[in-house]
Design a protein around this motif. Structure first.
Motif, mmCIF file in Angstrom:
data_model
loop_
_atom_site.group_PDB
_atom_site.id
_atom_site.type_symbol
_atom_site.label_atom_id
_atom_site.label_comp_id
_atom_site.label_asym_id
_atom_site.label_seq_id
_atom_site.Cartn_x
_atom_site.Cartn_y
_atom_site.Cartn_z
ATOM 1 N N SER A 297 2.500 -46.078 -8.960
ATOM 2 C CA SER A 297 2.600 -47.498 -9.281
ATOM 3 C C SER A 297 4.060 -47.950 -9.325
ATOM 4 C CB SER A 297 1.907 -47.757 -10.613
ATOM 5 O OG SER A 297 2.423 -46.889 -11.588
ATOM 6 N N ARG A 298 4.936 -47.007 -9.742
ATOM 7 C CA ARG A 298 6.343 -47.399 -9.847
ATOM 8 C C ARG A 298 6.944 -47.686 -8.482
ATOM 9 N NH1 ARG A 298 10.232 -43.485 -12.786
ATOM 10 N NH2 ARG A 298 9.087 -43.577 -14.724
ATOM 11 N N PHE A 299 6.531 -46.867 -7.516
ATOM 12 C CA PHE A 299 7.009 -47.059 -6.149
ATOM 13 C C PHE A 299 6.500 -48.398 -5.597
ATOM 14 C CE2 PHE A 299 6.393 -46.395 -1.533
ATOM 15 C CZ PHE A 299 7.707 -46.208 -1.173
ATOM 16 N N LEU A 300 5.203 -48.686 -5.899
ATOM 17 C CA LEU A 300 4.603 -49.934 -5.414
ATOM 18 C C LEU A 300 5.337 -51.147 -5.994
ATOM 19 C CD1 LEU A 300 0.761 -49.186 -5.499
ATOM 20 C CD2 LEU A 300 2.290 -49.256 -3.535
ATOM 21 N N MET A 301 5.690 -51.039 -7.256
ATOM 22 C CA MET A 301 6.406 -52.123 -7.939
ATOM 23 C C MET A 301 7.756 -52.355 -7.260
ATOM 24 S SD MET A 301 6.220 -53.527 -11.350
ATOM 25 C CE MET A 301 6.172 -52.320 -12.654
ATOM 26 N N LYS A 302 8.440 -51.291 -6.997
ATOM 27 C CA LYS A 302 9.750 -51.371 -6.360
ATOM 28 C C LYS A 302 9.634 -52.063 -5.001
ATOM 29 C CE LYS A 302 13.583 -48.164 -6.453
ATOM 30 N NZ LYS A 302 13.883 -46.730 -6.611
ATOM 31 N N MET A 303 8.583 -51.669 -4.260
ATOM 32 C CA MET A 303 8.380 -52.250 -2.941
ATOM 33 C C MET A 303 8.095 -53.743 -3.053
ATOM 34 S SD MET A 303 8.795 -50.026 -0.590
ATOM 35 C CE MET A 303 10.071 -49.201 -1.502
ATOM 36 N N ARG A 304 7.262 -54.091 -4.063
ATOM 37 C CA ARG A 304 6.913 -55.502 -4.249
ATOM 38 C C ARG A 304 8.160 -56.323 -4.529
ATOM 39 N NH1 ARG A 304 2.137 -54.520 -6.692
ATOM 40 N NH2 ARG A 304 3.083 -54.511 -8.750
ATOM 41 N N ASN A 305 9.029 -55.762 -5.350
ATOM 42 C CA ASN A 305 10.272 -56.472 -5.668
ATOM 43 C C ASN A 305 11.126 -56.702 -4.433
ATOM 44 O OD1 ASN A 305 9.564 -56.620 -8.306
ATOM 45 N ND2 ASN A 305 10.738 -54.804 -8.923
ATOM 46 N N LEU A 306 11.009 -55.787 -3.458
ATOM 47 C CA LEU A 306 11.767 -55.958 -2.215
ATOM 48 C C LEU A 306 11.052 -56.894 -1.249
ATOM 49 C CD1 LEU A 306 12.815 -52.251 -1.592
ATOM 50 C CD2 LEU A 306 14.376 -54.156 -2.027
ATOM 51 N N GLY A 307 9.822 -57.300 -1.621
ATOM 52 C CA GLY A 307 9.060 -58.183 -0.746
ATOM 53 C C GLY A 307 8.131 -57.449 0.194
ATOM 54 N N LEU A 308 7.910 -56.178 -0.078
ATOM 55 C CA LEU A 308 7.033 -55.393 0.797
ATOM 56 C C LEU A 308 5.721 -55.105 0.088
ATOM 57 C CD1 LEU A 308 9.611 -52.743 2.056
ATOM 58 C CD2 LEU A 308 8.805 -54.747 3.305
ATOM 59 N N SER A 309 4.596 -55.448 0.701
ATOM 60 C CA SER A 309 3.304 -55.043 0.163
ATOM 61 C C SER A 309 2.353 -54.835 1.339
ATOM 62 C CB SER A 309 2.769 -56.089 -0.816
ATOM 63 O OG SER A 309 2.744 -57.339 -0.163
ATOM 64 N N ILE A 310 1.161 -54.352 1.043
ATOM 65 C CA ILE A 310 0.221 -54.065 2.130
ATOM 66 C C ILE A 310 -0.128 -55.361 2.834
ATOM 67 C CG2 ILE A 310 -2.132 -53.292 2.645
ATOM 68 C CD1 ILE A 310 -1.707 -51.146 0.497
ATOM 69 N N GLY A 311 0.002 -55.377 4.137
ATOM 70 C CA GLY A 311 -0.269 -56.590 4.909
ATOM 71 C C GLY A 311 0.983 -57.324 5.343
ATOM 72 N N THR A 312 2.154 -56.981 4.758
ATOM 73 C CA THR A 312 3.406 -57.626 5.149
ATOM 74 C C THR A 312 3.735 -57.291 6.609
ATOM 75 O OG1 THR A 312 4.174 -57.255 2.907
ATOM 76 C CG2 THR A 312 5.830 -57.939 4.496
ATOM 77 N N LYS A 313 4.092 -58.307 7.369
ATOM 78 C CA LYS A 313 4.476 -58.055 8.758
ATOM 79 C C LYS A 313 5.967 -57.722 8.812
ATOM 80 C CE LYS A 313 0.903 -60.805 10.873
ATOM 81 N NZ LYS A 313 0.527 -62.030 11.538
ATOM 82 N N VAL A 314 6.312 -56.654 9.502
ATOM 83 C CA VAL A 314 7.719 -56.239 9.569
ATOM 84 C C VAL A 314 8.118 -55.980 11.016
ATOM 85 C CG1 VAL A 314 7.803 -55.245 7.253
ATOM 86 C CG2 VAL A 314 7.070 -53.832 9.169
#
Lengths: 647, 144
Positions: free
Chosen positions: B96-113
């Motif tokens: 969950s901590r990794f997911l939180m970090k990613m969310r803060n960077l603007g990355l989540s499942i479904g984000t287009k990169v």
């Protein structure tokens, strides 16, 4: 009628548990001729027929050159049993069905037992029995070795199949290679093989035995062979996938997965994995060598009072033979028995629960350098308690190369029986540096063990790696019933096999120490022997008393201490007298050489007997004796030469 | 690419098994061409590793896994191995901590990169995100 039945299955599908269910405790354990693979047989009566059941080694296929697979394949091919039962895992059936198809190609009269059906039901997996029967053309039974479900039905089926009730044969189609297969079938001479289709398929899979026998009749492009070698298993797996698609429905396997993965995450954790392994091994040690120790001590006391009791009948040759020879000789080994049973009980728990392969996985990197795999680590570690347990535990190692390597290396692990000798010598000669001297011995012990494992692999197996293609099975709670059978089978095998050898050896040892002077050890044949080898051990700075003590140390290493006390006439715990007596015959340098010699020279009788019973051959016993003596002599000689230059 | 080079958590497809003495054993245990294998975990010393083959956990040393040629699945590419192009984040392998970090960077499942010259951009706002190798290994992409 006697019906012979063979059990075939992947490792970890509960084959042995089904076997235990079928025959109960009526089991006979032996080795397959010429190899160190265990052969377990048993018999049971069902509906007035005798079922003679053989538990074949667990395999994934019949194609690789490993000893286990060759044993299984050759048995089914050259001595086909009346009925073959393939035990499959109901939860993860892919690899099981693959082996089933190979078995169906190899032999007829096959039954499929879908084991662990209780677990599958609990997970909500639905299996259509009739669909499986249709696909494979054989009777199918759902069993659970845990609850006993389906075992009687399996016995019924065995009797029915043996009487020829089912004889449908399904041919598995190899698509574009069918023409090639029949072409090869036609070229196989009639008098060579009868099951030509099987031989042809195996030939195309690159089976070494069939290729050697057939290369004069059949020409095939190496490129083609390379292609079929990979594609035939692939097609076989596509048949497996079809069967599963038709027969399986219901829930997916994700629940089971997550529980297992969570346990694995902890037990094989990057930082916790190794400490947990060490802690579990510590518990095994504690249980094997400490908790059951009172039982050993009790046996020891019982035996010495028995020996005293016999002695009280007088003092003639016959009575001393029984009391000093047989009772104390056999007794010296008999006292190990509680430890050995305890060891197998503990190992049984580790194996049944599924932890043992995880332990091997965690520690493999270290062992790989010695040309062993992680699985050998536990065996070697146990050697610090007793080398016999080390050798005995190699039974669980699946690779023949590794088994032999571990068996021959393990006597160099410094066992607890050598400790009394170290303590006596270090207290006399190195009272101020005890710890460092002892530490150095243990380091040398580990180094020489590693070297031996490497060396044995290099000279006997051409430096081939022991692969680590191993399954990590689902975690299970061990059943008491299986643990008991496991412990009894492995432990009693040792008593029977080692017992006779130790019995004979005790008589010989007694003979040379009793004659010709009726028990006066200084003038016995044993002392003569010591004097005889004196010129050989002289360069190491040892005199004949040391030689005699070493001779008796061959029985059990701790006997060295009592022999010294007899020869020099001091009480065993009395270090001051011992010091005076011993320091006249050894210099500190040769005393250190003596310690190293005791560490390395011949394994004790019990260990040699275990080597014989595990490898099934005197060849390895002879090698072990000669090799260890040479290593001991060379190492001690180097120490004396260098030591004398410095000091 | 060979199996020993695939990061933990990734699923790949087996292409070919090179000629090795244990080839038949590998085929028999289910490591056959076109089957999908997941890298589950590694031992404390990084070698051997566990793989999921048809729902069974099979251990292989890296020297053994290096004899197995694999290819990435189109819908399952770890960020570290993704060539330049446009992707959707399909999964994270982390707590969950990794997911939180990613969310803060603007990355989540479904984000287009988008990946350009080995750098990661979020397509929506063209924001450049720089990540360490360890983090990159935990981000799974699917090609658009």
């Amino acid at each position: 009628m006697v019906i012979s039945v063979a059990l075939v299955g992947n490792p970890n599908v509960g084959k042995t548990s089904v076997f235990n269910r079928l025959v109960g405790a009526r089991q006979y354990v032996a080795n397959w001729p010429g190899v160190t693979v265990t052969k377990v047989e048993g018999a049971t009566t069902w509906k007035n027929e005798t079922l003679h059941i053989i538990d074949l080694p667990g395999t994934y296929s019949f194609s690789s050159q490993s000893v286990d697979e060759t044993v299984t394949k050759n048995f089914l091919f050259y001595a086909p049993p009346n009925v073959t039962v393939v035990i499959a895992d109901s939860i993860n059936p892919e690899q099981s069905f693959y082996l089933l198809i190979e078995t169906l190609e190899l032999t007829s009269n096959v039954i499929l037992a879908m084991n662990s059906i209780d677990e599958a039901k609990k997970l909500g997996i639905k299996i259509d029995k009739f669909e499986l029967q249709k696909h494979f053309g054989i009777p199918v039974v759902f069993t659970s070795a845990k609850t006993g479900e389906g075992i009687n039905e399996l016995k019924d089926l065995i009797v029915d199949v043996a009487k020829g009730k089912y004889n449908k044969k399904v041919i598995f189609d190899y698509e574009k290679y069918e023409n090639l297969i029949s072409e090869i079938e036609n070229k196989i001479p009639d008098d060579l093989f009868s099951n030509k289709r099987y031989v042809a398929i195996k030939f195309l899979e690159g089976d070494k035995e069939f290729n050697d026998k057939l290369h004069e009749y059949i020409e095939i492009e190496p490129k083609m062979l390379e292609e079929t070698q990979q594609n035939i298993p692939t097609i076989r797996y596509s048949h497996v996938a079809n069967a599963i698609k038709e027969a399986y429905s219901g829930k997916s396997l994700n629940i089971q997965r997550t529980i297992n993965d969570k346990i694995d995450h902890i037990l094989t954790h990057k930082f916790l994995g190794i400490p947990i392994l060490i802690f579990i091994m510590y518990l095994v040690f504690k249980f094997t060598f400490e908790i059951v120790q009172p039982l050993s001590d009790f046996l020891d006391g019982l035996l010495s009072s028995l020996s005293e009791y016999v002695n009280s009948f007088g003092n003639n040759i016959f009575i001393t033979l029984i009391s000093d020879g047989i009772i104390s000789g056999v007794g010296a080994v008999l006292v190990f028995i509680p430890n050995i049973f305890a060891l197998f009980f503990a190992l049984g728990i580790l194996e049944e629960s599924g932890y043992l392969p995880r332990a091997a996985f965690v520690i493999d990197r270290l062992m790989y350098k010695m040309k062993l795999s992680g699985r050998a680590f536990i065996s070697l570690l146990l050697g610090f308690g007793c080398n016999v347990s080390s050798v005995m535990s190699t039974r669980g190692l699946p690779d023949e190369k590794e088994r032999i390597g571990t068996i021959l290396a393990s006597p160099f692990i410094s066992c607890s029986a050598r400790l009394p000798v170290y303590i006596m010598i270090t207290s006399i000669f190195f009272p101020n540096n005890k710890a460092i001297v002892l530490f150095s011995i243990y380091i040398i012990s580990i180094l020489i063990t590693a070297f031996t494992a490497y060396f044995v692999n290099k000279i006997f197996f051409k430096g081939e790696d022991v692969p680590l293609v191993m399954e990590l099975p689902r975690y299970r709670i061990p059943t008491f019933r299986n643990l008991m059978i496991y412990m009894w089978n492995k432990g009693s095998h040792f008593i029977k096999k080692a017992g006779t050898i130790i019995f004979m050896a005790s008589i010989v040892i007694w003979f040379v120490s009793y004659f010709p002077s009726h028990g006066e050890i200084e003038t016995s044949y044993a002392a003569y022997l010591g004097k005889l080898i004196e010129p050989i051990i002289k360069p190491l700075g040892f005199n004949w008393q040391v030689g005699t003590a070493l001779f008796f140390g061959g029985v059990a290493k701790e006997v060295i201490v009592s022999t010294f006390s007899m020869l020099y006439g001091f009480a065993e715990q009395d270090f001051t007298t011992a010091k005076l007596a011993l320091s006249n015959s050894l210099t500190p340098v040769s005393a250190y050489a003596f310690l190293i010699f005791v560490l390395m020279y011949i394994p004790c009788f019990a260990t040699l007997a275990a080597i014989k019973s595990e490898t099934g051959s005197w060849k390895w016993v002879v090698f072990s004796v000669i090799y260890s003596l040479s290593v001991a002599y060379i190492s001690s000689f180097i120490i004396v030469s260098i030591g004398n230059l410095i000091f | 690419m060979t199996l020993d080079k695939v990061p933990i958590g990734i699923k790949i497809k087996i292409k070919n098994i090179l000629d090795t003495p244990i080839k038949q054993r590998l085929l028999g245990i289910g490591l056959i061409p076109n089957s999908i294998v997941e890298v589950v975990n590694s031992s404390p010393m990084g070698d051997p590793r566990v793989y999921r083959v048809f729902n069974k956990l099979i251990t292989l040393r890296n020297s053994e896994a290096s004899q197995i040629e694999v290819e990435l699945l189109e819908e399952y590419i770890p960020l570290t191995l993704a060539p330049d192009g446009e992707y959707i984040i399909s999964n994270f392998i982390g707590g969950s901590r990794f997911l939180m970090k990613m969310r803060n960077l603007g990355l989540s499942i479904g984000t287009k990169v988008k990946i350009l010259n080995n750098s990661l951009y979020i397509i929506k706002n063209n924001k450049h995100i720089s990540l360490g190798h360890g983090m990159k290994e935990k981000i799974i992409l699917r090609r658009i």
